[in-house]
Design an enzyme around this catalytic site. Structure first.
Site, short mmCIF file in Angstrom:
data_model
loop_
_atom_site.label_atom_id
_atom_site.label_comp_id
_atom_site.label_asym_id
_atom_site.label_seq_id
_atom_site.Cartn_x
_atom_site.Cartn_y
_atom_site.Cartn_z
N SER A 61 0.82 -1.21 0.00
CA SER A 61 0.00 0.00 0.00
C SER A 61 0.85 1.27 0.00
CB SER A 61 -0.92 0.02 1.22
OG SER A 61 -1.60 -1.20 1.34
N1 SAM Z 1 -0.69 -4.58 4.04
C1 SAM Z 1 0.01 -5.00 2.87
C2 SAM Z 1 1.40 -4.44 2.80
O1 SAM Z 1 1.80 -3.69 3.68
O2 SAM Z 1 2.10 -4.82 1.86
C3 SAM Z 1 -0.72 -4.67 1.60
C4 SAM Z 1 -1.92 -5.48 1.43
S1 SAM Z 1 -2.52 -5.62 -0.21
C5 SAM Z 1 -3.13 -4.11 -0.56
C6 SAM Z 1 -3.96 -6.59 0.21
C7 SAM Z 1 -3.67 -8.01 0.58
O3 SAM Z 1 -4.85 -8.62 1.06
C8 SAM Z 1 -3.20 -8.86 -0.59
O4 SAM Z 1 -1.96 -9.43 -0.30
C9 SAM Z 1 -4.28 -9.93 -0.71
O5 SAM Z 1 -3.81 -11.18 -1.14
C10 SAM Z 1 -4.81 -9.97 0.70
N2 SAM Z 1 -6.16 -10.53 0.86
C11 SAM Z 1 -7.25 -10.35 0.10
N3 SAM Z 1 -8.30 -11.03 0.61
C12 SAM Z 1 -7.84 -11.64 1.73
C13 SAM Z 1 -8.45 -12.46 2.72
N4 SAM Z 1 -9.74 -12.82 2.68
N5 SAM Z 1 -7.69 -12.91 3.74
C14 SAM Z 1 -6.38 -12.56 3.82
N6 SAM Z 1 -5.76 -11.80 2.92
C15 SAM Z 1 -6.47 -11.33 1.89
#
Ligand code: SAM
Length: 230
Positions: A61
């Site tokens: 992000s």
């Molecule tokens: N916080 C992260 C960072 O600092 O790099 C960025 C997160 S990215 C925008 C969103 C993440 O949420 C992705 O890696 C995606 O695979 C994960 N995601 C989506 N749905 C999810 C779920 N139901 N449970 C866990 N992770 C999930």
């Protein structure tokens, strides 16, 4: 190469000047090396205020949005925090420098493994990473003082509300595409929550049982551009 001056400049330009004042958050951002959380070859872009691709169609992000989410979560040193959507591990790493313990859940096995390796290399020992569907939370570790969801849900998943302790804060993007809003829910009673709107955001979808389905037409037709503010 020592990235400290570049990191300090990023915090000054993109975080404090844009109104983030929580010293815990700004100090963590000065400490955690974001360049270690981006894919090899992208290090030079690590201190731009933008989301970056981390593989699996996911993003790390935008720094300002991460700072905003952490500030709005009102994190304290003794807190136990759940992050849903570990991704690169950057936000969990920041939380681990502020709070007591971080439970971080990611649906992509490869991303979870890479994040774990980063935490080990950096000596961040107060983070537990698990592969799974974070729309159901992490019941065994609940209740949490704060829950940060780093992907956008169709609505606030019930399990996450239930896993907040009294006074706990849930920060979550809700909605589809460009209509997403960042929300803060504070648990004020057994079934009572105060809800605030924190503004427009653009996140990748939360995919899971209590979220979007992986085949939702909105997400297969056009991929969202990542985790950024409007
Ligand atoms: N916080 C992260 C960072 O600092 O790099 C960025 C997160 S990215 C925008 C969103 C993440 O949420 C992705 O890696 C995606 O695979 C994960 N995601 C989506 N749905 C999810 C779920 N139901 N449970 C866990 N992770 C999930």
């Amino acid at each position: 190469m020592d990235m400290t001056p570049i990191r300090d400049r990023m915090v000054e330009h993109h975080v404090t000047r844009r109104g983030i004042r929580d010293p815990g958050v700004t100090e963590a951002m000065r400490t955690v090396p974001r360049e270690k959380f981006v894919p090899p070859g992208s290090e030079e872009f690590a201190y731009e205020d933008a989301p970056l691709s981390i593989g699996e169609g996911q993003t790390i992000s935008q720094p300002f949005i991460v700072a905003l989410m952490l500030e709005k979560a009102n994190l304290n040193a003794g807190d136990r925090v759940l992050e849903v959507g570990t991704g690169s591990g950057y936000a969990s790493a920041l939380i681990s420098r502020i709070a007591r313990y971080v439970y971080s859940i990611e649906r992509h096995e490869k991303l979870a493994r890479q994040a774990k390796e980063r935490f080990e290399k950096l000596g961040y020992r107060n983070i537990d990473v698990r592969v799974g569907d974070g729309s159901k939370g992490w019941a065994k570790a609940a209740p949490f003082d704060a829950i940060i969801v780093s992907a956008s849900a169709p609505e606030v998943p019930t399990a996450l509300k239930e896993q907040l302790g009294l006074g706990g804060r849930l920060i979550i993007p809700v909605g589809r595409g460009e209509g997403q809003r960042l929300k803060r829910l504070t648990r004020t009673g057994a079934t009572a929550f105060e809800e605030e709107d924190l503004g427009g955001v653009l996140f990748v979808p939360l995919i899971g049982e209590d979220a979007w389905t992986a085949t939702h037409p909105m997400y297969t037709a056009t991929a969202p551009s990542g985790c950024a503010s409007e």
